[in-house]
Design an enzyme around this catalytic site. Structure first.
Site, PDB file in Angstrom:
ATOM      1  N   SER A 253       0.921  -1.246   0.005  1.00 19.03           N
ATOM      2  CA  SER A 253      -0.001   0.049   0.031  1.00 19.03           C
ATOM      3  C   SER A 253       1.051   1.203   0.058  1.00 19.03           C
ATOM      4  O   SER A 253       1.897   1.220   0.404  1.00 19.03           O
ATOM      5  CB  SER A 253      -0.790  -0.043   1.303  1.00 19.03           C
ATOM      6  OG  SER A 253      -1.508   1.252   1.457  1.00 19.03           O
TER       7      SER A 253
ATOM      8  N   TYR B 142      -0.304  -0.052  10.585  1.00 16.39           N
ATOM      9  CA  TYR B 142      -0.453  -0.554   9.151  1.00 16.39           C
ATOM     10  C   TYR B 142       0.581  -0.254   8.164  1.00 16.39           C
ATOM     11  O   TYR B 142       0.965  -1.102   7.288  1.00 16.39           O
ATOM     12  CB  TYR B 142      -1.721   0.318   8.821  1.00 16.39           C
ATOM     13  CG  TYR B 142      -2.294  -0.269   7.319  1.00 16.39           C
ATOM     14  CD1 TYR B 142      -2.664  -1.410   7.098  1.00 16.39           C
ATOM     15  CD2 TYR B 142      -2.305   0.701   6.423  1.00 16.39           C
ATOM     16  CE1 TYR B 142      -3.081  -2.009   5.886  1.00 16.39           C
ATOM     17  CE2 TYR B 142      -2.697   0.142   4.860  1.00 16.39           C
ATOM     18  CZ  TYR B 142      -3.119  -1.046   4.763  1.00 16.39           C
ATOM     19  OH  TYR B 142      -3.527  -1.455   3.458  1.00 16.39           O
TER      20      TYR B 142
END
Length: 312
Positions: free
Chosen positions: A157, A183
């Site tokens: 990501s 994350y």
């Protein structure tokens, strides 16, 4: 080393990038294949003849997805197998049950910006799921991947730009927990895994690349409020004309890396919008790849640290 470009763009779909490719006789596993871009990744692979296994936590949802893929592609070789990446026993059961070669592995499942939660081992959930689960899965399937050569796609990501792997406190045991930092480091780990796995395994015919699929509205954002999503879009340079990718577009870069002849023998790289990403730069929104995510020394260190965690 020249950066790789292709004929495809941000708007391309999985069906477009795989058009003309025949995967008959090839076997694929897609983690998280029952929702979001995992569904369209699996559908594209099945649509060109691959035998596809959806590795999912919710097998009922997996069964419904498999039925839909069979109906839309005519390929009956779509299977469902239970896999909870946060549960190492589940990962071991999956790898032990796998029989025969594996040609394509798309490590697609993940959890985003979740509240603090820990596995029974005490591992922070996002790192445990997004990295350690996939690390254990892929290393556990090494023999199957090496049998006839394989490609592995590590779905990362742009959030990797938020954090390097903080080796001194990966699991937030001493520093305050922050969901996006957690994350981010797990997504950096996904890129570093591609770097080190390719270094270790290219001689076995296994090549691993990382991908930023784009901004796609899926169940992945279930822990993120609308206000937070708006703030993130603004930080990424997305104004009033911002548009989410469709799931079909979001799956395109993963499918490209898994199947394109242009990517034969290519590994250890990070792609976005169907092309290799440029180095990240200040003022360029959330685009590009951080130098720390491609650092070979950090990649080797992460592998060693991950192995040690799994031995506990």
């Amino acid at each position: 080393m020249a950066s790789i470009t292709t004929a495809f763009t941000r708007e391309s779909t999985a069906a477009q990038v795989i058009e003309g490719i025949d995967l008959t006789g090839r076997r694929a596993v897609v983690t998280g294949g029952a929702s979001g871009i995992g569904v369209e990744t699996a559908r594209a692979l099945a649509g060109t003849g691959a035998e596809v296994t959806l590795a999912v936590r919710d097998t009922a949802a997996g069964d419904r997805t498999a039925e839909d893929i069979v109906a839309t592609t005519g390929n009956k070789l779509v299977h469902v197998a239970p896999l909870d990446l946060a549960d190492q026993a589940s990962v071991r059961a999956f790898t032990a049950a796998w029989d025969g070669p594996l040609h394509l592995l798309v490590n697609n499942a993940g959890v985003m910006a979740a509240p603090l939660s820990r596995t029974p081992e005490g591992w922070e959930l996002q790192f445990a799921t997004n990295h350690l689960g996939h690390f254990a899965l892929t290393t556990g399937l090494h023999a199957a991947l090496a049998a006839e050569g394989a490609r592995v796609v590590s779905v990362s990501s742009s959030a990797h730009l938020r954090s390097d792997v903080v080796y001194d406190d990966i699991h937030f045991e001493r520093r305050p927990y922050e969901p996006w930092s957690a994350y981010g480091q797990s997504k950096t780990a996904n890129v570093l895994f591609a770097v080190e796995a390719t270094r270790r395994w290219s001689a076995d015919g296994i090549f691993v690349n990382a991908v930023m699929p784009g901004s796609i509205r899926t169940n992945l954002q279930r822990h993120v409020t609308e206000e937070e999503l708006a703030r993130l879009r603004a930080a990424a340079g997305g104004g009033s004309d911002f548009q989410w990718k469709t799931t079909e577009q979001g799956a395109a870069t993963s499918v490209l890396l898994a199947t394109s002849p242009q990517l034969e023998g290519v590994g250890g790289r990070y792609f976005e919008d169907c092309a290799e990403a440029a180095p990240a730069q200040e003022g360029n929104g959330r685009r590009g790849v951080a130098a720390y995510a491609l650092d070979p020394d950090s990649a080797a260190r992460l592998w060693t640290v991950s192995e040690a965690m799994l031995r506990r």
